[in-house]
Motif scaffolding. Structure first.
Motif, PDB file in Angstrom:
ATOM      1  N   GLY A 267       0.790  -1.222   0.000  1.00 17.79           N
ATOM      2  CA  GLY A 267       0.000   0.000   0.000  1.00 17.79           C
ATOM      3  C   GLY A 267       0.824   1.274   0.000  1.00 17.79           C
ATOM      4  O   GLY A 267       0.304   2.362   0.254  1.00 17.79           O
ATOM      5  N   PHE A 268       2.114   1.154  -0.298  1.00 17.34           N
ATOM      6  CA  PHE A 268       2.994   2.313  -0.366  1.00 17.34           C
ATOM      7  C   PHE A 268       3.257   2.677  -1.818  1.00 17.34           C
ATOM      8  O   PHE A 268       2.981   1.891  -2.723  1.00 17.34           O
ATOM      9  CB  PHE A 268       4.322   2.029   0.340  1.00 17.34           C
ATOM     10  N   GLY A 269       3.806   3.847  -2.038  1.00 14.46           N
ATOM     11  CA  GLY A 269       4.075   4.282  -3.400  1.00 14.46           C
ATOM     12  C   GLY A 269       5.543   4.408  -3.755  1.00 14.46           C
ATOM     13  O   GLY A 269       5.893   4.486  -4.927  1.00 14.46           O
ATOM     14  N   PHE A 270       6.395   4.423  -2.737  1.00 14.18           N
ATOM     15  CA  PHE A 270       7.804   4.716  -2.987  1.00 14.18           C
ATOM     16  C   PHE A 270       8.717   3.802  -2.178  1.00 14.18           C
ATOM     17  O   PHE A 270       8.329   3.277  -1.149  1.00 14.18           O
ATOM     18  CB  PHE A 270       8.110   6.176  -2.624  1.00 14.18           C
ATOM     19  N   ALA A 271       9.922   3.650  -2.675  1.00 13.16           N
ATOM     20  CA  ALA A 271      10.948   2.882  -1.968  1.00 13.16           C
ATOM     21  C   ALA A 271      12.291   3.570  -2.182  1.00 13.16           C
ATOM     22  O   ALA A 271      12.475   4.326  -3.129  1.00 13.16           O
ATOM     23  CB  ALA A 271      10.992   1.446  -2.483  1.00 13.16           C
ATOM     24  N   ARG A 272      13.202   3.299  -1.262  1.00 12.42           N
ATOM     25  CA  ARG A 272      14.566   3.823  -1.386  1.00 12.42           C
ATOM     26  C   ARG A 272      15.532   2.673  -1.159  1.00 12.42           C
ATOM     27  O   ARG A 272      15.435   1.945  -0.171  1.00 12.42           O
ATOM     28  CB  ARG A 272      14.833   4.929  -0.370  1.00 12.42           C
ATOM     29  N   LEU A 273      16.452   2.508  -2.086  1.00 13.94           N
ATOM     30  CA  LEU A 273      17.472   1.469  -1.971  1.00 13.94           C
ATOM     31  C   LEU A 273      18.458   1.826  -0.864  1.00 13.94           C
ATOM     32  O   LEU A 273      19.001   2.931  -0.837  1.00 13.94           O
ATOM     33  CB  LEU A 273      18.223   1.315  -3.299  1.00 13.94           C
ATOM     34  N   VAL A 274      18.670   0.883   0.037  1.00 14.61           N
ATOM     35  CA  VAL A 274      19.666   1.054   1.090  1.00 14.61           C
ATOM     36  C   VAL A 274      20.986   0.438   0.635  1.00 14.61           C
ATOM     37  O   VAL A 274      22.035   1.064   0.701  1.00 14.61           O
ATOM     38  CB  VAL A 274      19.184   0.418   2.415  1.00 14.61           C
ATOM     39  N   ARG A 275      20.898  -0.823   0.144  1.00 11.79           N
ATOM     40  CA  ARG A 275      22.107  -1.483  -0.365  1.00 11.79           C
ATOM     41  C   ARG A 275      21.719  -2.723  -1.137  1.00 11.79           C
ATOM     42  O   ARG A 275      20.659  -3.299  -0.941  1.00 11.79           O
ATOM     43  CB  ARG A 275      23.062  -1.843   0.752  1.00 11.79           C
ATOM     44  N   THR A 276      22.615  -3.142  -2.031  1.00  6.09           N
ATOM     45  CA  THR A 276      22.456  -4.401  -2.756  1.00  6.09           C
ATOM     46  C   THR A 276      23.810  -5.092  -2.818  1.00  6.09           C
ATOM     47  O   THR A 276      24.809  -4.473  -3.167  1.00  6.09           O
ATOM     48  CB  THR A 276      21.951  -4.182  -4.204  1.00  6.09           C
TER      49      THR A 276
ATOM     50  N   VAL B 131      10.432   1.305   2.451  1.00  3.33           N
ATOM     51  CA  VAL B 131       9.202   1.576   1.723  1.00  3.33           C
ATOM     52  C   VAL B 131       8.449   2.685   2.458  1.00  3.33           C
ATOM     53  O   VAL B 131       8.505   2.764   3.688  1.00  3.33           O
ATOM     54  CB  VAL B 131       8.321   0.313   1.587  1.00  3.33           C
ATOM     55  N   SER B 132       7.769   3.550   1.690  1.00  2.00           N
ATOM     56  CA  SER B 132       7.073   4.672   2.318  1.00  2.00           C
ATOM     57  C   SER B 132       5.944   5.184   1.428  1.00  2.00           C
ATOM     58  O   SER B 132       5.966   4.996   0.209  1.00  2.00           O
ATOM     59  CB  SER B 132       8.060   5.803   2.619  1.00  2.00           C
ATOM     60  N   PRO B 133       4.959   5.849   2.052  1.00  2.06           N
ATOM     61  CA  PRO B 133       3.848   6.404   1.277  1.00  2.06           C
ATOM     62  C   PRO B 133       4.246   7.663   0.509  1.00  2.06           C
ATOM     63  O   PRO B 133       3.631   7.991  -0.506  1.00  2.06           O
ATOM     64  CB  PRO B 133       2.795   6.705   2.336  1.00  2.06           C
ATOM     65  N   ALA B 134       5.255   8.370   0.982  1.00  2.00           N
ATOM     66  CA  ALA B 134       5.715   9.604   0.337  1.00  2.00           C
ATOM     67  C   ALA B 134       7.144   9.415  -0.155  1.00  2.00           C
ATOM     68  O   ALA B 134       7.866   8.547   0.330  1.00  2.00           O
ATOM     69  CB  ALA B 134       5.661  10.769   1.329  1.00  2.00           C
ATOM     70  N   LEU B 135       7.536  10.222  -1.120  1.00  2.00           N
ATOM     71  CA  LEU B 135       8.881  10.138  -1.666  1.00  2.00           C
ATOM     72  C   LEU B 135       9.908  10.376  -0.560  1.00  2.00           C
ATOM     73  O   LEU B 135       9.943  11.453   0.039  1.00  2.00           O
ATOM     74  CB  LEU B 135       9.063  11.167  -2.787  1.00  2.00           C
ATOM     75  N   PRO B 136      10.730   9.373  -0.263  1.00  2.00           N
ATOM     76  CA  PRO B 136      11.726   9.540   0.793  1.00  2.00           C
ATOM     77  C   PRO B 136      12.910  10.376   0.305  1.00  2.00           C
ATOM     78  O   PRO B 136      13.137  10.489  -0.905  1.00  2.00           O
ATOM     79  CB  PRO B 136      12.158   8.098   1.088  1.00  2.00           C
ATOM     80  N   PRO B 137      13.656  10.953   1.238  1.00  2.00           N
ATOM     81  CA  PRO B 137      14.857  11.678   0.833  1.00  2.00           C
ATOM     82  C   PRO B 137      15.903  10.709   0.314  1.00  2.00           C
ATOM     83  O   PRO B 137      15.889   9.526   0.651  1.00  2.00           O
ATOM     84  CB  PRO B 137      15.313  12.359   2.125  1.00  2.00           C
ATOM     85  N   GLY B 138      16.793  11.209  -0.494  1.00  2.00           N
ATOM     86  CA  GLY B 138      17.883  10.384  -1.000  1.00  2.00           C
ATOM     87  C   GLY B 138      17.871  10.307  -2.505  1.00  2.00           C
ATOM     88  O   GLY B 138      16.886  10.629  -3.159  1.00  2.00           O
TER      89      GLY B 138
ATOM     90  N   ARG C 191      18.558   7.463  -4.330  1.00  2.00           N
ATOM     91  CA  ARG C 191      18.287   6.128  -4.872  1.00  2.00           C
ATOM     92  C   ARG C 191      16.837   5.720  -4.600  1.00  2.00           C
ATOM     93  O   ARG C 191      16.567   4.635  -4.129  1.00  2.00           O
ATOM     94  CB  ARG C 191      19.269   5.149  -4.271  1.00  2.00           C
ATOM     95  N   THR C 192      15.910   6.616  -4.913  1.00  2.00           N
ATOM     96  CA  THR C 192      14.497   6.355  -4.680  1.00  2.00           C
ATOM     97  C   THR C 192      13.821   5.852  -5.947  1.00  2.00           C
ATOM     98  O   THR C 192      14.288   6.104  -7.056  1.00  2.00           O
ATOM     99  CB  THR C 192      13.784   7.632  -4.205  1.00  2.00           C
ATOM    100  N   ILE C 193      12.717   5.131  -5.749  1.00  2.00           N
ATOM    101  CA  ILE C 193      11.943   4.658  -6.894  1.00  2.00           C
ATOM    102  C   ILE C 193      10.464   4.952  -6.666  1.00  2.00           C
ATOM    103  O   ILE C 193       9.977   4.917  -5.539  1.00  2.00           O
ATOM    104  CB  ILE C 193      12.146   3.153  -7.169  1.00  2.00           C
ATOM    105  N   ASP C 194       9.773   5.271  -7.745  1.00  2.00           N
ATOM    106  CA  ASP C 194       8.319   5.378  -7.768  1.00  2.00           C
ATOM    107  C   ASP C 194       7.835   3.987  -8.141  1.00  2.00           C
ATOM    108  O   ASP C 194       8.036   3.527  -9.274  1.00  2.00           O
ATOM    109  CB  ASP C 194       7.898   6.426  -8.793  1.00  2.00           C
ATOM    110  N   ALA C 195       7.203   3.284  -7.210  1.00  2.00           N
ATOM    111  CA  ALA C 195       6.883   1.875  -7.396  1.00  2.00           C
ATOM    112  C   ALA C 195       5.989   1.624  -8.611  1.00  2.00           C
ATOM    113  O   ALA C 195       6.221   0.668  -9.352  1.00  2.00           O
ATOM    114  CB  ALA C 195       6.242   1.313  -6.126  1.00  2.00           C
ATOM    115  N   GLU C 196       4.990   2.459  -8.840  1.00  2.00           N
ATOM    116  CA  GLU C 196       4.107   2.255  -9.993  1.00  2.00           C
ATOM    117  C   GLU C 196       4.865   2.349 -11.304  1.00  2.00           C
ATOM    118  O   GLU C 196       4.660   1.544 -12.214  1.00  2.00           O
ATOM    119  CB  GLU C 196       2.973   3.279  -9.990  1.00  2.00           C
TER     120      GLU C 196
END
Length: 108
Positions: free
Chosen positions: A54-63, A80-87, A89-94
Motif C-alpha cells: 500500500g505504499f508508493g515509494f521505496a529507497r534502496l539502502v544497499r544491494t 518503503v514509504s507512502p511519500a517520496l523519501p529523501p535520498g 536512490r528512490t523509486i516510484d513503485a508504480e
C-alpha cells in the motif's frame, strides 16, 4: 533498467520484513550478464512489494550481488514509504512495476 539478457531465467525471490518500513529482498537468476541484471530484478520485486503493502515509494539502502555456478544471487534492502523519501536512490513503485512489465522482468 532495460531489456533482460536473452535466455535469462528468474529462479525466485524471498522477502523478509526487517522493520515496519525496512525490507530485505533475496533474488536468484541464471543468465545474468552481470550485477546490473540482478539489481534490476531485485528492484522490480521491491517495487511490486511496495505496491502490495500500500505504499508508493521505496529507497534502496544497499544491494549485494554474487555469482556461483552460474546462479546469480542478489541481497537487497529497501525502505518503503507512502511519500517520496529523501535520498538519490528512490523509486516510484508504480513507474518501476510498469517498466518491469514492459521489459519482461518479473516482479514476484
Amino acid at each position: 533498467m532495460g531489456l533482460p539478457p536473452q535466455g535469462a531465467r528468474w529462479l525466485g525471490a524471498q522477502t523478509r520484513l526487517l522493520d515496519d518500513d525496512l525490507v530485505n529482498f533475496l533474488v536468484e537468476m541464471r543468465g545474468a550478464r552481470g550485477p546490473a541484471d540482478v539489481e534490476a530484478y531485485a528492484e522490480c520485486v521491491a517495487a511490486q512489494y511496495t505496491l502490495i503493502r500500500g505504499f508508493g515509494f521505496a529507497r534502496l539502502v544497499r544491494t549485494n550481488v554474487n555469482e556461483e555456478g552460474g546462479v546469480w544471487r542478489g541481497d537487497a534492502v529497501y525502505t518503503v514509504s507512502p511519500a517520496l523519501p529523501p535520498g538519490a536512490r528512490t523509486i516510484d513503485a508504480e513507474v518501476v512495476v510498469a517498466r518491469c512489465g514492459e521489459d519482461g522482468i518479473p516482479t514476484v
